[in-house]
Design a protein around this motif. Structure first.
Motif, PDB file in Angstrom:
ATOM      1  N   THR A  39       5.251  -4.270   2.165  1.00  0.00           N
ATOM      2  CA  THR A  39       5.171  -2.840   2.460  1.00  0.00           C
ATOM      3  C   THR A  39       5.347  -2.598   3.950  1.00  0.00           C
ATOM      4  O   THR A  39       6.020  -1.648   4.367  1.00  0.00           O
ATOM      5  CB  THR A  39       3.821  -2.284   1.970  1.00  0.00           C
ATOM      6  OG1 THR A  39       3.723  -2.504   0.563  1.00  0.00           O
ATOM      7  CG2 THR A  39       3.682  -0.805   2.261  1.00  0.00           C
ATOM      8  N   GLN A  86       4.558   2.691  -2.448  1.00  0.00           N
ATOM      9  CA  GLN A  86       3.732   1.921  -3.392  1.00  0.00           C
ATOM     10  C   GLN A  86       2.492   2.722  -3.762  1.00  0.00           C
ATOM     11  O   GLN A  86       2.211   2.957  -4.917  1.00  0.00           O
ATOM     12  CB  GLN A  86       3.329   0.598  -2.754  1.00  0.00           C
ATOM     13  CG  GLN A  86       2.428  -0.264  -3.627  1.00  0.00           C
ATOM     14  CD  GLN A  86       2.054  -1.571  -2.937  1.00  0.00           C
ATOM     15  OE1 GLN A  86       2.248  -1.735  -1.738  1.00  0.00           O
ATOM     16  NE2 GLN A  86       1.532  -2.496  -3.697  1.00  0.00           N
ATOM     17  N   ASP A 129       9.104   0.728  -3.357  1.00  0.00           N
ATOM     18  CA  ASP A 129       7.996  -0.216  -3.219  1.00  0.00           C
ATOM     19  C   ASP A 129       7.276  -0.321  -4.566  1.00  0.00           C
ATOM     20  O   ASP A 129       6.521   0.557  -4.949  1.00  0.00           O
ATOM     21  CB  ASP A 129       7.036   0.261  -2.128  1.00  0.00           C
ATOM     22  CG  ASP A 129       6.163  -0.882  -1.601  1.00  0.00           C
ATOM     23  OD1 ASP A 129       6.130  -1.946  -2.251  1.00  0.00           O
ATOM     24  OD2 ASP A 129       5.536  -0.698  -0.550  1.00  0.00           O
TER      25      ASP A 129
HETATM   26 MG   LIG Z   1       2.800  -3.561  -0.737  1.00  0.00          MG
END
Ligand SMILES: [Mg+2]
Ligand SMILES: Nc1ncnc2c1ncn2[C@@H]1O[C@H](COP(=O)(O)OP(=O)(O)OP(=O)(O)O)[C@@H](O)[C@H]1O
Lengths: 285, 256
Positions: free
Chosen positions: B44, B78, B160
């Protein structure tokens, strides 16, 4: 009713009070919806109280207290943003610190001011019946700026407030927009203090949007409903305070809370009714 | 092939903690890069670096110029720090993907709303268009965010872990869709589902405190180990070590 209308036409201060409540309602509807959506009610409380420091200093040096409050409010708003962004201090702690510090500075300078003690009660509780033409002009200017900005830049304001991290990936100036809105929030707070007072200001910015939330799912709807609710609340509150001779700010807040409770009741009962009819349908099927 | 962006020997992290060291990668149009790595490895962080949400401590990221009116990034986070109580509808969230410094004024055009509707139809959330986001399930919200990432036809789509929250039927559809989209845009996708993504992506980036770029979609356990990427590829049945993944094999990372 008739006599009240007559009196309003007769007395300039009543007209001014009405205009002030209209102008404050519009500003509070817009700024309050922004504050509520971004969960900054506590932040606005901090700014409101911190601006008291500016008022105290202004009295001490003999400057216009509104200017003093404005400078303090904007500086403390930016200070909170900057402290919170650096992530070394939690945002709510930063607000708490500035809240107390502003009040302390205000009290010290008012105490130190020699001779004539200004009527600070007005800043605590507002004095809608002594609003002047120049106060009205400043509020009008604020409303015009707010309406123009929220009209022209409605979508960017909405999207940046909703998800600043995503907005940043779209290369839009997130920080600039946030700082401008924070400064406007500070200005709206300071100019409304004159009308409703420090103590009751926060409810004006938070209760109408919270009430609006029962009726609408959108930001635009929240703003429009909040303005309408503020207008009704301030008018009814003013009328009550004039009739029964109670403090206007407190009367307005009581009306707001009653409206909030009614809205909650209405939304609760409509939900119950809908569930019952749906259950009945299921039964019949 | 045109280059979209270039990361030159970049280190990045939070505060004084360095999370990624000496990362270099070039992204071309029509790339489809799968990003894999252990939890906390910095996947990330790598995406945030690309997107400009995080500034490099060292090194530089170079963007190549876009054509007039083009949007560089479409991003599906994410986890989003959004407030689910925020007064905004699903349709508006999708349209918010069109926000750009050039489109700062005024309201949405008919064409844009039409496009949003098409995307929501594709993602199966059209019937929710006027609901507020607080009324959505996790998967529905994820689909909405996917529409937001796609609406501006970005040159580089950054995803993500797009498969979190969504059901496996939509996951399959999503991968097929990405394959189609890849004809028009580059895609970078983080996933823990190493087995599945290798049959869709073209290249693999292993991220674990640094980045090793593997310019093929076939990767073996030994190669993973040499990239310092402690993930387990499990093949069911044949081929014990030299791993060539064929499309039907299901491989899972990190069993147990
Ligand atoms: Mg991540
Ligand atoms: N905002 C932050 N502040 C400080 N440290 C962070 C922050 N975000 C991530 N980290 C640290 O950076 C490292 C990499 O995190 P990152 O989120 O990039 O991992 P990841 O590979 O995406 O993991 P996952 O598979 O769990 O999503 C972790 O050690 C994490 O603790």
């Amino acid at each position: 009713m008739f006599t009240i209308l007559q009196e309003i036409l007769e007395y300039q201060f009543l007209q001014n009070a009405l205009w002030a409540s209209v102008l404050v309602s519009v500003a509070a509807g817009i700024v309050g919806s922004y504050i509520t959506s971004r969960r900054m009610v506590f932040l606005s409380g901090g700014i409101t109280h911190a601006s008291f420091g500016g008022i105290g200093i202004a009295y001490y040096f003999g400057i216009n207290p509104v200017m003093g409050a404005l400078v303090f409010a904007i500086l403390s708003a930016f200070g909170i943003e900057a402290l919170a962004n650096r992530k070394t201090v939690r945002e709510d702690s930063a607000i708490g610190i500035l809240w107390a510090f502003g009040m302390a500075i205000g009290i010290i300078f008012v105490f130190l001011t020699p001779g004539y003690a200004p009527n600070l009660m007005n800043f605590l509780f507002g004095s809608i019946l002594t609003v002047t033409q120049s106060d009205l002009l400043m509020l009008l200017a604020l409303d015009v700026i707010l309406i123009a900005l929220f009209w022209l830049f409605f979508n960017p304001i909405l999207f940046i407030s909703f998800d600043p991290e995503f907005a940043q990936t779209q290369k839009v100036p997130v920080k600039v927009v946030q700082y401008i809105l924070t400064a406007l929030m500070a200005a709206a707070i300071v100019l409304s203090i004159r009308v409703v007072g420090i103590i009751l200001l926060i409810s004006l910015f938070s209760i109408p949007p919270a009430t609006a939330n029962f009726f609408t799912k959108t930001f635009k709807g929240m703003i429009l409903w909040s303005i309408a609710i503020s207008l009704i609340g301030t008018f009814v509150g003013l009328l009550a305070s004039y009739r029964v001779n109670i403090p206007s700010g407190a009367a307005i807040i009581v009306v707001f809370v009653v409206m909030f409770a009614l809205a909650k009741l209405v939304s609760y009962t409509t939900m119950r009714v809908r569930i019952r009819t749906e259950n009945n349908k299921l039964h019949q099927a | 092939m045109n280059k979209i962006l270039e990361v030159n020997n970049v280190s990045a992290g939070y505060g004084s903690e360095v999370v990624l060291k000496n990362v270099s990668i070039e992204v071309f149009e029509n790339d489809f890069i799968g990003v894999i790595g252990p939890n906390g490895g910095g996947k990330t962080t790598f995406l945030k670096l690309l997107l400009g949400q995080l500034q490099p401590m060292q090194g530089a990221i170079h963007h190549f110029p876009l054509n007039e009116g083009e949007t560089l990034f479409g991003y599906l986070p994410q986890t989003s720090n959004i407030d689910k109580k925020f007064p905004i509808t699903v349709q508006d969230v999708v349209l918010s993907g069109l926000l750009s410094p050039k489109r700062f004024f005024g309201s949405h055009t008919k064409a844009n709303k039409h496009k949003a509707a098409e995307l929501m139809q594709m993602a199966g959330v059209l019937h929710l268009a006027s609901k507020s986001i607080g009324e959505l399930s996790g998967g529905q919200l994820q689909r909405t965010f996917l529409c937001r990432a796609l609406i501006a036809d970005p040159r580089l789509l950054v995803l993500d872990e797009p498969n979190t929250f969504v059901d496996n039927k939509f996951e399959k559809e999503l991968y097929e869709l990405l394959k189609e989209l890849n004809k028009q845009m580059a895609i970078i996708m983080v996933s823990h589902d190493v087995g599945t993504i290798t049959s869709y992506v073209k290249t693999i980036a292993c991220v674990n405190r640094s980045l090793h770029y593997h310019k093929s979609n076939k990767i073996s356990q030994q190669q993973l180990a040499s990239y310092d990427c402690p993930l387990q590829i499990i093949t069911h049945g044949k081929v014990p070590h030299t791993v060539l993944l064929d499309h039907k094999e299901t491989l899972t990372p990190n069993p147990k």
